[in-house]
Design a protein around this motif. Structure first.
Motif, mmCIF file in Angstrom:
data_model
loop_
_atom_site.group_PDB
_atom_site.id
_atom_site.type_symbol
_atom_site.label_atom_id
_atom_site.label_comp_id
_atom_site.label_asym_id
_atom_site.label_seq_id
_atom_site.Cartn_x
_atom_site.Cartn_y
_atom_site.Cartn_z
ATOM 1 N N LYS A 177 17.505 26.534 -1.903
ATOM 2 C CA LYS A 177 16.516 26.226 -0.883
ATOM 3 C C LYS A 177 15.871 24.864 -1.176
ATOM 4 O O LYS A 177 15.609 24.535 -2.331
ATOM 5 C CB LYS A 177 15.447 27.309 -0.823
ATOM 6 N N ILE A 178 15.602 24.119 -0.095
ATOM 7 C CA ILE A 178 14.943 22.808 -0.222
ATOM 8 C C ILE A 178 13.440 23.013 -0.079
ATOM 9 O O ILE A 178 12.968 23.704 0.837
ATOM 10 C CB ILE A 178 15.450 21.831 0.848
ATOM 11 N N GLN A 179 12.675 22.443 -1.010
ATOM 12 C CA GLN A 179 11.219 22.560 -0.954
ATOM 13 C C GLN A 179 10.658 21.686 0.182
ATOM 14 O O GLN A 179 11.078 20.530 0.371
ATOM 15 C CB GLN A 179 10.611 22.125 -2.284
ATOM 16 N N VAL A 180 9.694 22.253 0.869
ATOM 17 C CA VAL A 180 9.057 21.519 1.992
ATOM 18 C C VAL A 180 8.041 20.543 1.421
ATOM 19 O O VAL A 180 7.265 20.880 0.514
ATOM 20 C CB VAL A 180 8.391 22.501 2.965
ATOM 21 N N THR A 181 8.040 19.368 1.957
ATOM 22 C CA THR A 181 7.078 18.338 1.501
ATOM 23 C C THR A 181 5.695 18.643 2.061
ATOM 24 O O THR A 181 5.527 18.964 3.246
ATOM 25 C CB THR A 181 7.513 16.942 1.974
ATOM 26 N N GLU A 182 4.707 18.567 1.184
ATOM 27 C CA GLU A 182 3.324 18.815 1.588
ATOM 28 C C GLU A 182 2.598 17.461 1.697
ATOM 29 O O GLU A 182 2.657 16.650 0.752
ATOM 30 C CB GLU A 182 2.643 19.707 0.554
ATOM 31 N N PRO A 183 1.919 17.220 2.816
ATOM 32 C CA PRO A 183 1.210 15.922 2.954
ATOM 33 C C PRO A 183 -0.016 15.875 2.048
ATOM 34 O O PRO A 183 -0.735 16.869 1.890
ATOM 35 C CB PRO A 183 0.812 15.890 4.425
ATOM 36 N N SER A 184 -0.251 14.717 1.402
ATOM 37 C CA SER A 184 -1.400 14.510 0.509
ATOM 38 C C SER A 184 -2.175 13.278 0.993
ATOM 39 O O SER A 184 -1.583 12.302 1.500
ATOM 40 C CB SER A 184 -0.923 14.300 -0.933
ATOM 41 N N PRO A 185 -3.478 13.314 0.868
ATOM 42 C CA PRO A 185 -4.254 12.148 1.330
ATOM 43 C C PRO A 185 -3.996 10.936 0.439
ATOM 44 O O PRO A 185 -3.702 11.082 -0.749
ATOM 45 C CB PRO A 185 -5.706 12.620 1.224
ATOM 46 N N PHE A 186 -4.101 9.783 1.003
ATOM 47 C CA PHE A 186 -3.862 8.541 0.261
ATOM 48 C C PHE A 186 -5.015 7.572 0.556
ATOM 49 O O PHE A 186 -5.645 7.620 1.623
ATOM 50 C CB PHE A 186 -2.517 7.925 0.656
ATOM 51 N N LEU A 187 -5.333 6.714 -0.397
ATOM 52 C CA LEU A 187 -6.424 5.735 -0.311
ATOM 53 C C LEU A 187 -5.852 4.335 -0.149
ATOM 54 O O LEU A 187 -4.952 3.925 -0.905
ATOM 55 C CB LEU A 187 -7.286 5.809 -1.576
ATOM 56 N N LEU A 188 -6.421 3.606 0.804
ATOM 57 C CA LEU A 188 -6.042 2.196 1.009
ATOM 58 C C LEU A 188 -7.029 1.283 0.297
ATOM 59 O O LEU A 188 -8.183 1.656 0.040
ATOM 60 C CB LEU A 188 -6.013 1.879 2.510
ATOM 61 N N GLU A 189 -6.589 0.073 -0.022
ATOM 62 C CA GLU A 189 -7.454 -0.908 -0.675
ATOM 63 C C GLU A 189 -8.605 -1.332 0.245
ATOM 64 O O GLU A 189 -9.712 -1.605 -0.210
ATOM 65 C CB GLU A 189 -6.635 -2.129 -1.087
ATOM 66 N N THR A 190 -8.348 -1.360 1.538
ATOM 67 C CA THR A 190 -9.408 -1.732 2.491
ATOM 68 C C THR A 190 -10.538 -0.711 2.484
ATOM 69 O O THR A 190 -11.724 -1.053 2.584
ATOM 70 C CB THR A 190 -8.815 -1.855 3.899
ATOM 71 N N GLU A 191 -10.157 0.618 2.356
ATOM 72 C CA GLU A 191 -11.191 1.649 2.318
ATOM 73 C C GLU A 191 -12.035 1.520 1.045
ATOM 74 O O GLU A 191 -13.264 1.685 1.079
ATOM 75 C CB GLU A 191 -10.553 3.022 2.398
ATOM 76 N N LEU A 192 -11.381 1.217 -0.099
ATOM 77 C CA LEU A 192 -12.126 1.036 -1.345
ATOM 78 C C LEU A 192 -13.105 -0.132 -1.241
ATOM 79 O O LEU A 192 -14.262 -0.044 -1.661
ATOM 80 C CB LEU A 192 -11.141 0.813 -2.500
ATOM 81 N N ARG A 193 -12.649 -1.246 -0.668
ATOM 82 C CA ARG A 193 -13.535 -2.409 -0.517
ATOM 83 C C ARG A 193 -14.694 -2.099 0.436
ATOM 84 O O ARG A 193 -15.814 -2.541 0.248
ATOM 85 C CB ARG A 193 -12.741 -3.616 0.011
#
Length: 319
Positions: A177-193
């Motif tokens: 069986k192939i594992q389903v990919t789970e979406p994870s939040p990601f941070l952009l450099e613009t948001e950090l600034r």
């Protein structure tokens, strides 16, 4: 050489008065007497020019007759009829009714028969005209048209959809069986600034509020410790009074020096002249008398000149 004019010898003594003489002008001979007539004289001349008028005798019939003779009687004009002035605006004029319009209708067409238009056909057959290079141009056109048709066919073939064949699986069941990919939040450099800038702005706002609160709180300064004022004597020296130097005094001094120089020059000239006179008296005693007289007149003139100079000096000093 031109001869020079000799001087005219005049008699000494008082001259007689000049007697005026009228000039002999030629205009007096040419002038004509001009006489302007008066108004009365002009009126008399005009009356003399007028011819006398001879009136005709009066016809007694004119006075005796009750009707005018030789003149038509005057026409009596009719009496004027008074009319009110047009103060108000005139009303609309009555429009006369126009005559009835006669309409001529076209005849009713026969609808039982179909409509058949009558078209006049005329064929115009132009004469064939060919240029010598038309055959070559037709060959080139035909080649270009063939190329365009081939390109269009290739484009149409490329546009047609051709699906790929399905793959042939040996085992239809999957081994793992192939594992389903789970979406994870990601941070952009613009948001950090953006987060960093928001934090900086909040800090600045807090600092400004603290400063405003501190400024609003009133704190009086302590009183300074001042000693009583004691005036001190100045060390500056006193002003010395100096007379002003006027330009008039400077000019008066310059004038005195100038006058002294002139007097010295005159004295030197007098001494030189006296020496010459003494030498001439020794050589010619007869000339000495006339020279002494001239010397006395010159001395008198000099004394007058010196007196006038003293008066001028006094006037300059007073100014």
């Amino acid at each position: 050489m031109e001869e020079r004019s000799k001087p005219v010898k005049t008699k000494k003594g008082p001259r007689p008065l000049t007697q005026p003489m009228s000039p002999k002008l030629s205009t007096r001979l040419r002038s004509k007497p001009v006489k302007i007539p008066t108004r009365e004289e002009r009126e008399l001349e005009e009356l003399q020019k007028i011819k006398p008028v001879k009136a005709r005798p009066l016809n007694r019939k004119i006075l005796e007759s009750n009707e005018p003779l030789g003149v038509p009687p005057p026409m009596k004009q009719p009496l004027t009829i008074p009319q009110s002035p047009a103060i108000h605006k005139p009303g609309p004029k009555e429009i006369e009714p126009s005559p009835p319009r006669i309409v001529k209708a076209n005849p009713v067409p026969d609808l039982s028969k179909p409509f058949q238009p009558q078209i006049e056909t005329r064929k115009i057959v132009p004469d064939e005209f060919r240029l010598p290079g038309e055959e070559i141009s037709q060959k080139k056109r035909s080649k270009i048209q063939q190329k365009l048709l081939e390109e269009q066919e290739e484009m149409e073939k490329a546009k047609q959809f051709h699906a790929q064949p399905l793959p042939q699986f040996k085992d239809p069941k999957l081994e793992h069986k192939i594992q389903v990919t789970e979406p994870s939040p990601f941070l952009l450099e613009t948001e950090l600034r953006g987060m960093q800038k928001e934090q900086q702005l909040q800090k600045q706002l807090l600092e400004l509020e603290q400063k405003r609160k501190e400024e609003a709180h009133f704190k009086a300064h302590p009183l300074p410790k001042l000693d009583p004022f004691v005036p001190q004597k100045s060390d500056k020296p006193l002003t010395e009074v100096v007379d002003p130097q006027l330009n008039t005094e400077m000019r008066a001094e310059e004038r005195k020096e100038f006058d002294l120089q002139i007097q010295r020059r005159l004295q030197d000239e007098e001494e030189a002249k006296q020496r010459l006179l003494q030498q001439q008296e020794v050589q010619n005693p007869t000339i000495g008398g006339g020279a002494r007289e001239n010397q006395t007149t010159q001395e008198g003139n000099r004394t007058q000149g010196s007196a006038s100079q003293e008066v001028c000096q006094n006037s300059h000093q007073t100014q």
